[in-house]
Design a protein around this motif. Structure first.
Motif, short mmCIF file in Angstrom:
data_model
loop_
_atom_site.label_atom_id
_atom_site.label_comp_id
_atom_site.label_asym_id
_atom_site.label_seq_id
_atom_site.Cartn_x
_atom_site.Cartn_y
_atom_site.Cartn_z
N ASP A 32 0.81 -1.22 0.00
CA ASP A 32 0.00 0.00 0.00
C ASP A 32 0.84 1.27 0.00
OD1 ASP A 32 -2.44 -1.32 -0.01
OD2 ASP A 32 -2.59 -1.38 2.18
N ARG A 33 2.15 1.15 0.10
CA ARG A 33 2.97 2.34 0.34
C ARG A 33 3.08 3.26 -0.87
NH1 ARG A 33 7.78 0.23 4.49
NH2 ARG A 33 6.31 -0.35 6.15
N ALA A 34 2.83 2.74 -2.06
CA ALA A 34 2.88 3.60 -3.25
C ALA A 34 1.71 4.60 -3.26
CB ALA A 34 2.84 2.75 -4.51
N LYS A 35 0.67 4.33 -2.48
CA LYS A 35 -0.50 5.20 -2.47
C LYS A 35 -0.37 6.37 -1.51
CE LYS A 35 -3.23 1.73 -1.39
NZ LYS A 35 -4.46 0.94 -1.08
N VAL A 36 0.68 6.39 -0.70
CA VAL A 36 0.76 7.37 0.38
C VAL A 36 2.13 8.03 0.42
CG1 VAL A 36 1.48 5.60 2.05
CG2 VAL A 36 0.37 7.69 2.86
N ALA A 37 2.16 9.27 0.88
CA ALA A 37 3.42 9.98 1.10
C ALA A 37 3.32 10.74 2.42
CB ALA A 37 3.71 10.93 -0.05
N PHE A 38 4.46 11.16 2.93
CA PHE A 38 4.52 11.89 4.19
C PHE A 38 5.49 13.06 4.04
CE2 PHE A 38 3.64 7.45 5.00
CZ PHE A 38 2.62 7.47 5.95
N ILE A 39 5.14 14.18 4.67
CA ILE A 39 6.04 15.34 4.70
C ILE A 39 6.09 15.88 6.11
CG2 ILE A 39 6.62 17.60 3.76
CD1 ILE A 39 4.90 16.99 1.34
N LEU A 40 7.29 16.07 6.63
CA LEU A 40 7.48 16.78 7.88
C LEU A 40 8.02 18.17 7.54
CD1 LEU A 40 9.04 14.01 10.17
CD2 LEU A 40 6.65 14.69 9.93
N PHE A 41 7.22 19.18 7.82
CA PHE A 41 7.55 20.54 7.41
C PHE A 41 8.39 21.28 8.44
CE2 PHE A 41 3.56 20.18 4.79
CZ PHE A 41 4.19 20.30 3.56
N ASP A 42 9.26 22.12 7.92
CA ASP A 42 10.10 22.99 8.73
C ASP A 42 9.39 24.33 8.92
OD1 ASP A 42 12.31 23.99 10.05
OD2 ASP A 42 13.59 24.09 8.28
N ASN A 43 9.69 25.00 10.01
CA ASN A 43 9.35 26.42 10.24
C ASN A 43 7.87 26.77 10.15
OD1 ASN A 43 11.93 27.38 10.87
ND2 ASN A 43 12.49 27.52 8.71
#
Length: 307
Positions: A165-176
């Motif tokens: 299932d990992r191709a269907k999802v992404a993650f972002i940890l934002f700065d500032n």
């Protein structure tokens, strides 16, 4: 030890360049151990260091959270998302208190020097200094809810998603985020399709309170992913989830950098005030309910499974 506890113990403050770098390296290592491809993307000429996991440009959903931590402020950063009169009174009280303190500083300077010009300069200088300290002052040493809880929810979500299932999802940890959402704004400017069309779900301060508050613009609500997200969040046991328009809800976090961004926070119910979240940016931000974090991770992973 939970992920939230690990971050709190090892990286309680993520404000200076060195502190952020150490945390990013740790996150990259954790992602690699889970089998994810992660990278650091520099936006805004390198001033924003955002952690990207997966392919947000093609993912059906991207989960986000900010990893930076704020300054300590004189008064708690209260969130009252659905009661505008009380929220307005609090804001007026905060500004009034700062103006009164600045006036006292200016008055003292004027009396000591017997110079009216210095009184005025002292007043304005003190007020500007207090405003500057809100963003750039002494680092708060306690940031468990804001936003270690959101980061932990994303990392726990990663653990729950099977390889297929990992191709269907992404993650972002934002700065500032704490400096005016600079990280997410810069990323959105560099990725216009993400900014305008992609489904983004942001977790910010989700560790305290029995009510999850979800704010979404109409463009996000119209996407098929939103109905699935709504069902997964509504199914969380022993917690209540309330869904609102982002137009009428005072939540300021990275989801607002995206046209199809959905924001999630946790609140308490307070008589006479309604939905309420306090203690952020103060020494009292020292706890998070692991049940909240795990519940969101389970709901997020269930959403991915349904896509």
């Amino acid at each position: 030890m939970t992920i939230c506890e690990q971050i709190t113990e090892r990286f309680p403050v993520r404000k200076t360049a060195a502190q952020k770098k150490a945390f990013r390296q740790w996150v990259m290592g954790e992602c690699a151990q889970m089998g994810y491809t992660a990278r650091i993307e520099e936006n805004d000429k390198g001033r924003q260091q955002n952690i990207i996991v997966g392919d947000p440009e093609h993912a059906e959903v991207t989960f986000t959270a900010h990893y930076d931590t704020p300054s300590t402020i004189l008064l708690p950063d209260l969130h009252i998302p659905r009661n505008f009169p009380v929220y307005l009174l609090w804001q007026i009280g905060m500004i009034g208190g700062m103006l009164a303190l600045a006036f006292l500083v200016g008055l003292a300077l004027g009396l000591l020097t017997r110079d009216g010009d210095l009184l005025i300069l002292g007043f304005f200088g003190a007020f500007v200094a207090m405003m500057w300290l809100q963003l750039n002052g002494v680092a708060n040493k306690h940031n468990v809810n804001d936003n270690t809880s959101g980061v932990a929810a994303l990392l726990e979500t990663m653990q729950r998603i099977p390889g297929d299932d990992r191709a269907k999802v992404a993650f972002i940890l934002f700065d500032n985020m704490e400096k005016g959402r600079k990280g997410s704004k810069a990323y959105a400017r560099d990725h216009l399709e993400m900014q305008h069309t992609r489904f983004v779900v942001n977790a910010d301060s989700v560790g305290v309170g029995d009510v999850f508050v979800v704010a979404a613009p109409s463009l996000a609500v119209q996407l098929p992913q939103y109905a699935k997200l709504e069902a997964c969040l509504a199914a969380i046991p022993e917690k209540e989830t309330r869904f609102f328009s982002s137009v009428t809800t005072r939540m300021n976090s990275d989801f607002r950098s995206f046209k199809c961004g959905v924001g999630i926070m946790a609140c308490r119910m307070v008589p006479g005030v309604g939905l309420y979240l306090g203690d952020l940016h103060t020494g009292r931000d020292d706890t998070a309910d692991q049940g909240n974090i795990s519940a969101l991770a389970e709901a997020f992973s269930a959403l991915v499974k349904q896509l």
